[in-house]
Design a protein around this motif. Structure first.
Motif, PDB file in Angstrom:
ATOM      1  N   GLY A   9       0.896  -1.186  -0.110  1.00 52.98           N
ATOM      2  CA  GLY A   9       0.065   0.127   0.020  1.00 52.98           C
ATOM      3  C   GLY A   9       0.866   1.355  -0.096  1.00 52.98           C
ATOM      4  N   ALA A  10       0.303   2.177  -0.913  1.00 53.36           N
ATOM      5  CA  ALA A  10       1.021   3.563  -0.724  1.00 53.36           C
ATOM      6  C   ALA A  10       0.109   4.464  -0.858  1.00 53.36           C
ATOM      7  N   GLY A  17       4.081   4.517  -8.537  1.00 55.90           N
ATOM      8  CA  GLY A  17       5.397   4.106  -8.740  1.00 55.90           C
ATOM      9  C   GLY A  17       6.265   3.527  -7.538  1.00 55.90           C
ATOM     10  N   GLN A  18       5.739   3.872  -6.361  1.00 58.72           N
ATOM     11  CA  GLN A  18       6.285   3.245  -5.097  1.00 58.72           C
ATOM     12  C   GLN A  18       5.859   1.649  -5.292  1.00 58.72           C
ATOM     13  N   LEU A  19       4.593   1.347  -5.623  1.00 57.62           N
ATOM     14  CA  LEU A  19       4.333  -0.070  -5.710  1.00 57.62           C
ATOM     15  C   LEU A  19       5.096  -0.842  -6.768  1.00 57.62           C
ATOM     16  N   ASN A  20       5.350  -0.234  -7.986  1.00 62.74           N
ATOM     17  CA  ASN A  20       6.137  -0.622  -8.785  1.00 62.74           C
ATOM     18  C   ASN A  20       7.541  -1.028  -8.427  1.00 62.74           C
ATOM     19  N   VAL A  55      -3.127   3.425  -2.990  1.00 62.14           N
ATOM     20  CA  VAL A  55      -3.007   2.307  -4.016  1.00 62.14           C
ATOM     21  C   VAL A  55      -2.547   1.170  -3.078  1.00 62.14           C
ATOM     22  N   ASN A  56      -3.392   0.002  -3.454  1.00 60.18           N
ATOM     23  CA  ASN A  56      -3.104  -1.234  -2.823  1.00 60.18           C
ATOM     24  C   ASN A  56      -3.025  -2.351  -3.807  1.00 60.18           C
ATOM     25  N   ARG A  92       1.619   7.272   3.921  1.00 65.90           N
ATOM     26  CA  ARG A  92       2.781   6.583   3.955  1.00 65.90           C
ATOM     27  C   ARG A  92       3.440   6.316   2.256  1.00 65.90           C
ATOM     28  N   THR A  93       4.716   6.345   2.380  1.00 70.04           N
ATOM     29  CA  THR A  93       5.165   5.927   1.004  1.00 70.04           C
ATOM     30  C   THR A  93       5.062   4.843   0.742  1.00 70.04           C
TER      31      THR A  93
END
Length: 162
Positions: A9-10, A17-20, A55-56, A92-93
């Motif tokens: 999650g971010a 982009g964080q999840l990628n 985004v999860n 959170r990032t």
């Protein structure tokens, strides 16, 4: 080798982009080509803190790491991506939660598996079902019995990941 599932999650600093980037980092923890990742979903934040939507996703993979070593590795990825722990349920990032570790039940000070809140969280159950629809939880509950139409309705697909 254990089959593990991790929630991602971010909601800060380009969440998709964080999840990628997190998925790329998880490749280094996954054995062989075992990594699978659900679609990305948008969800409303939990708690009373005003913040952007999240985004999860959920990732599944095989790992030779022990549960604590895996937890340490997940927290290292969070830290590398700028995670700061200031506020419970705050923005959170990146948040990486170990949901399941094989069919084990773990309850130690640093780690509870299955993750304590996963049964009530659409942003965990729906993406987990995307990659493991036949999953049976350690207590014998079929994942599909936990997913209702109202849970699915809470989520919206985010932009597709590359």
């Amino acid at each position: 080798m254990a089959q593990v599932y991790v929630a991602l999650g971010a909601n800060l600093a380009d969440p998709i982009g964080q999840l990628n980037r997190a998925c790329q980092a998880l490749l280094s923890l996954a054995e062989g080509d075992s990594l699978s990742v659900s679609p990305f979903y948008r969800s409303a934040p939990m708690g009373d803190v005003e913040q952007p939507d999240y985004v999860n996703a959920v990732a599944g993979f095989k790992s030779t790491l022990s549960p604590i070593d895996l937890l340490d590795a997940l927290q290292a990825i969070e830290n590398q991506q700028g995670r700061v722990r200031e506020l419970r349920w705050g923005p959170r990032t990146l948040d990486l939660d170990l949901l399941l570790y094989d069919d084990q039940s773990i309850d130690i000070p640093r780690l509870i598996v299955p993750h304590y809140g996963m049964r009530e969280r659409s942003f965990v159950l729906v993406p987990l079902s995307d990659i493991a629809p036949e999953l049976i939880l350690p207590d014998g509950t079929a994942l599909q019995t936990l997913i209702t139409a109202s849970l699915k309705a809470e989520l919206v697909l985010a932009e597709p990941q590359p």
